[in-house]
Design a protein around this motif. Sequence first.
Motif, PDB file in Angstrom:
ATOM      1  N   GLU B  26       0.737  -1.938   0.259  1.00 59.71           N
ATOM      2  CA  GLU B  26       0.453   0.209   0.006  1.00 59.71           C
ATOM      3  C   GLU B  26       1.093   1.286   0.461  1.00 59.71           C
ATOM      4  N   LEU B  27       2.200   1.035   0.178  1.00 59.85           N
ATOM      5  CA  LEU B  27       2.768   2.256   1.068  1.00 59.85           C
ATOM      6  C   LEU B  27       3.331   2.627  -0.749  1.00 59.85           C
ATOM      7  N   ARG B  28       3.794   1.474  -0.996  1.00 62.27           N
ATOM      8  CA  ARG B  28       3.988   2.016  -2.676  1.00 62.27           C
ATOM      9  C   ARG B  28       3.061   2.971  -3.257  1.00 62.27           C
ATOM     10  N   LYS B  29       2.045   2.044  -3.594  1.00 58.56           N
ATOM     11  CA  LYS B  29       0.927   2.926  -4.442  1.00 58.56           C
ATOM     12  C   LYS B  29       0.552   3.923  -3.913  1.00 58.56           C
ATOM     13  N   ARG B  30       0.316   4.168  -2.519  1.00 58.27           N
ATOM     14  CA  ARG B  30      -0.086   5.905  -1.901  1.00 58.27           C
ATOM     15  C   ARG B  30       1.747   6.318  -2.770  1.00 58.27           C
ATOM     16  N   LEU B  31       2.569   5.876  -2.160  1.00 56.29           N
ATOM     17  CA  LEU B  31       3.940   6.805  -2.712  1.00 56.29           C
ATOM     18  C   LEU B  31       3.618   7.202  -4.392  1.00 56.29           C
ATOM     19  N   ASN B  32       3.406   6.220  -4.790  1.00 55.79           N
ATOM     20  CA  ASN B  32       3.895   6.990  -6.650  1.00 55.79           C
ATOM     21  C   ASN B  32       1.795   7.265  -7.483  1.00 55.79           C
ATOM     22  N   ALA B  33       1.686   7.561  -6.802  1.00 56.67           N
ATOM     23  CA  ALA B  33       0.815   8.127  -6.383  1.00 56.67           C
ATOM     24  C   ALA B  33       0.214   9.881  -6.086  1.00 56.67           C
ATOM     25  N   LEU B  34       1.422   9.779  -5.031  1.00 55.06           N
ATOM     26  CA  LEU B  34       1.330  11.329  -4.735  1.00 55.06           C
ATOM     27  C   LEU B  34       2.240  11.379  -5.984  1.00 55.06           C
ATOM     28  N   LEU B  35       3.163  11.087  -5.471  1.00 50.52           N
ATOM     29  CA  LEU B  35       4.442  10.995  -7.310  1.00 50.52           C
ATOM     30  C   LEU B  35       4.268  11.702  -8.453  1.00 50.52           C
ATOM     31  N   GLY B  36       3.457  10.699  -9.233  1.00 49.13           N
ATOM     32  CA  GLY B  36       2.732  11.175 -10.115  1.00 49.13           C
ATOM     33  C   GLY B  36       3.922  10.424 -11.619  1.00 49.13           C
TER      34      GLY B  36
END
Lengths: 193, 193
Positions: B26-36
């Motif tokens: 989940e952390l990775r998903k959020r991170l990559n969504a955050l950084l676009g």
Amino acid sequence: MASGQGRVLELAVLGSLHETPLHGYELRKRLNALLGMFRAFSYGSLYPCLRSLLEQGLIVEEQPAPAAIVGGRSKIVYKLTAEGKERLQDLLTQAGPSAWEDESFGVHFAFFRHTEAEVRLRILEGRRSRLEERLDSVRTALARTRERLDSYTLELQRHGLESVEREVRWLNELIATERRGSSEEKPERSTDE
Amino acid sequence: MASGQGRVLELAVLGSLHETPLHGYELRKRLNALLGMFRAFSYGSLYPCLRSLLEQGLIVEEQPAPAAIVGGRSKIVYKLTAEGKERLQDLLTQAGPSAWEDESFGVHFAFFRHTEAEVRLRILEGRRSRLEERLDSVRTALARTRERLDSYTLELQRHGLESVEREVRWLNELIATERRGSSEEKPERSTDE
DNA sequence: GCGTCGATGTATCGAGCCGATACATCCCGA
DNA sequence: TCGGGATGTATCGGCTCGATACATCGACGC
């Protein structure tokens, strides 16, 4: 073992040496000048790559005239072999993902002059769909999480999206030009080489 | 030994966990969504980083209620410790090159909400001068070699220069907004967090 | 009931690449 | 004559990615 998969440096080196033999220092300068804002290779990549190319017999150390040695500082000038030229032709024909990913697209584009029109077109189109893929996935993710994001993150997303959209537009223009050019004639290469 | 110098992932992880405890996936998903469009961290970076943060005592594995275990799949949820929060504050205060280089700027920007106004301004300005430096050096190199370059390379240079110039303009707007904001009041953060 | 397929989840390995650094020579100006 | 800056070759440590392996869950059809 240098540049096993990441042929991109290999292409860059081979392509540069195709114009004229060079030694490492000068090679790096030209390469980085050629690629401008896109990439900047370091010695930590370049020298291992040169060694690997030597071992593969794609380049050789050129023997300068004795007079040149006396005057100059010790330098190792590399030149392409026949096999090297073949490999270069191979690499220039590649039109798969390895040609349009972020790290490699710039290098392939920089040598488009030596690339067949059809291959150029496929690389350009491949890069475009790659970018559109990413655009889609980011836009989707953004739509799902928009409310949870603060204004800075939103601005970052907006800016990122805009730059990539702009690059897609740039590719569209290039593709249109390619098509126009190839339907009439080869888009004239200047008289070099 | 993961993320020894490259604190950027460390910041990204600590910053994300500050909002809410998360497990790796989940952390990775959020991170990559955050950084676009800016970055996409891979597991090969993330898991070693998590291990390192654990060893440093900056995060701990959270013990979920037994009931949750029965129902769910085995997952390891990480949460910040007090030391982790301290370290996060530290990292958010950094306003040196480590905050405005290509790889790290996006991450720092994504957490600007938690960063002091003065630090934000210095990071923005640092990034701007970094880009202007590069612009200068590429423009200089280009002026020296313009005649030797073919039209594709020239187009590549032009496009590269233009994107970076555009990013500088973007930074200028952000800096102006920051200054306007800080001279009056905090640039209102929405009611999140 | 049964297979299986895609999403979820943790984790590692090989390999490429960068940044820093070391070392040496050349040339020019103070 | 001395030092600094450009030229030049080369390596090392360490970070990061992409691919991969493995396992479980839920939903679907049959």
